[in-house]
Design a protein around this motif. Sequence first.
Motif: not given
Length: 224
Positions: A16-23, A92-96, A52-61
């Motif tokens: 998910a984090a990798e996918l969010l790097r380009t979207s 800054g390392r993962q701005p998306q 939403t729960e998945l995105l929150r978990a990605v941000a939490d990392r």
Amino acid sequence: MAGRRRWTTDEILDAAAELLRTSDADSFSVRKLAAALGTDSSSLYRHFRSKTELLRAVADRVLLAAMDGHRAEGDWRRRLTALALHLREAFGRQPQLAAVWGRYASSGTGSRMVMEEVLQALRASGLPDAEIPVRYHRIAVLIAALIASEAGAVTVAPEEHEQGMELFRVAVLGADPERFPALAHFARDIHPLGADRRAVFEELLAAQLDQIEGVVRSRQGRTA
């Protein structure tokens, strides 16, 4: 025939984090993530009940990574400043993912660690407990907004950025001095929003901490 691979929660979050790097969060979907993993959406919903729960978990990392490098050292101001800069560096390392954090927040361990550090630092400042929740909220909103704003500028495509700079130059340097006299006067000294963001970040944070320090000193003066 062999069944489909079962992905772990960490592997799903990595993808998910990798996918969010380009979207961005708007175009991200559980269906797209499932396709990237070669599975179906239902298998991911066993780990996360919603997008939403998945995105929150990605941000939490990201918050966890920031807290891993944070040390609660110095007085309360230094602690809060160091924490804010660690969060800024991590996103800054993962701005998306900064926009994801700003919109969806987080409810995981990383979020609790950040909240605990801010609240502990505020208690160390001498603020009465009754005022700490409000001050906490202001600091949290300020940091999230500044990080999301900076990340938004970083993720703009080069050609889009250059187009924006050209529009800025036309709007500012070409301002009609009769209609916009102040803008025309300061035109050559006005910079785009993306300029010197680090200094702006630190100055606005310092201003918020100055307010807290002023409140503490005022109360101490009344009780002296």
